[in-house]
Scaffold this active site. Structure first.
Site, PDB file in Angstrom:
ATOM      1  N   HIS A 135       0.816  -1.217   0.000  1.00 52.11           N
ATOM      2  CA  HIS A 135       0.000   0.000   0.000  1.00 52.11           C
ATOM      3  C   HIS A 135       0.849   1.267   0.000  1.00 52.11           C
ATOM      4  O   HIS A 135       1.901   1.342   0.611  1.00 52.11           O
ATOM      5  CB  HIS A 135      -0.934   0.016   1.218  1.00 52.11           C
ATOM      6  CG  HIS A 135      -0.191   0.059   2.519  1.00 52.11           C
ATOM      7  ND1 HIS A 135       0.200   1.233   3.118  1.00 52.11           N
ATOM      8  CD2 HIS A 135       0.233  -0.928   3.339  1.00 52.11           C
ATOM      9  CE1 HIS A 135       0.830   0.986   4.247  1.00 52.11           C
ATOM     10  NE2 HIS A 135       0.870  -0.331   4.415  1.00 52.11           N
ATOM     11  N   HIS A 144      12.430  -0.350 -12.736  1.00 52.56           N
ATOM     12  CA  HIS A 144      12.395  -1.780 -13.018  1.00 52.56           C
ATOM     13  C   HIS A 144      12.546  -2.539 -11.703  1.00 52.56           C
ATOM     14  O   HIS A 144      13.585  -2.466 -11.051  1.00 52.56           O
ATOM     15  CB  HIS A 144      13.532  -2.159 -13.969  1.00 52.56           C
ATOM     16  CG  HIS A 144      13.546  -3.608 -14.361  1.00 52.56           C
ATOM     17  ND1 HIS A 144      14.420  -4.110 -15.282  1.00 52.56           N
ATOM     18  CD2 HIS A 144      12.790  -4.668 -13.957  1.00 52.56           C
ATOM     19  CE1 HIS A 144      14.212  -5.416 -15.433  1.00 52.56           C
ATOM     20  NE2 HIS A 144      13.235  -5.770 -14.622  1.00 52.56           N
TER      21      HIS A 144
END
Length: 212
Positions: A135, A144
């Site tokens: 979250h 990446h």
């Protein structure tokens, strides 16, 4: 029907194509690669080199860039968008994506990833196989995450960072732009920009291309 061009026919490109096919959103998928003459026995056709894309915009309305270099990937995505291509977010059907998260265009999310509530995946990111993004995490452009990366809640990762396979980042950490986190590292402190961090716990071994 929607047709997808993928820039880059290497190993990463194969996974992007497989993910796109699994999503069931495209009627046709093809590659472009500057070494197209060498690309044989692909499950999808390799039509030509990268510049050939500008001749394909009438036939292929969507484009993805499957290139590992973060800055080059983002630059190409912007170039193709300006030319008129649509940039999809390509998401594997096994990924678990909160409806309260934001996934920006040009990003790919591979099999068995979890993106939790209020997470933000910005433009042109790669969320590789089996990553978890908890979250309120915010990933900048061109980030990446390698396979098996785990981000706890509230982590912030700056533009063009590369997080190595199996790395773990604890809650509320900031990793500033253009940094590299090594495979298996455990990050418990903030990381300054353009740093390379390795180990358990993580320590900076390079910054601005100089030894620390």
């Amino acid at each position: 029907m929607n047709k997808l061009l993928i820039i880059g026919a290497g190993g990463h490109g194969k996974v992007v194509a497989d993910t796109a096919q699994a999503s069931g959103k495209w009627s046709s998928i093809a590659f472009l690669d500057d070494q197209h003459i060498l690309k044989k026995n692909y499950p999808f056709p390799v039509l030509g080199d990268i510049e050939h894309a500008f001749k394909c915009v009438k036939d292929y309305n969507y484009i993805a860039v499957a290139i590992g270099d973060n800055q080059r990937r983002v630059n190409l995505l912007k170039k193709f968008k300006d030319f008129g291509f649509k940039l999809p977010a390509i998401i594997h059907p096994s990924a678990v994506i909160s409806k309260y998260s934001i996934i920006d265009e040009g990003s790919v999310i591979f099999a068995n990833c979890v993106i939790n509530a209020n997470a933000v995946i910005s433009f042109g990111c790669i969320i590789n196989t089996a990553c978890t993004v908890d979250h309120d995490c915010i990933l900048g452009a061109g980030v990446h995450l390698s396979p098996g990366v785990n981000l706890a809640g509230g982590v912030r990762i700056g533009d063009f960072c590369w997080i190595g396979i199996g790395a773990t980042i604890i809650q509320q950490i900031t990793i500033d732009q253009e940094s590299i986190v090594g495979a298996g590292a455990v990050i418990i402190e903030n990381v300054p920009s353009t740093s390379t961090v390795v180990g358990v716990p993580g320590r900076v071994i390079k910054r601005f291309n100089n030894e620390v």
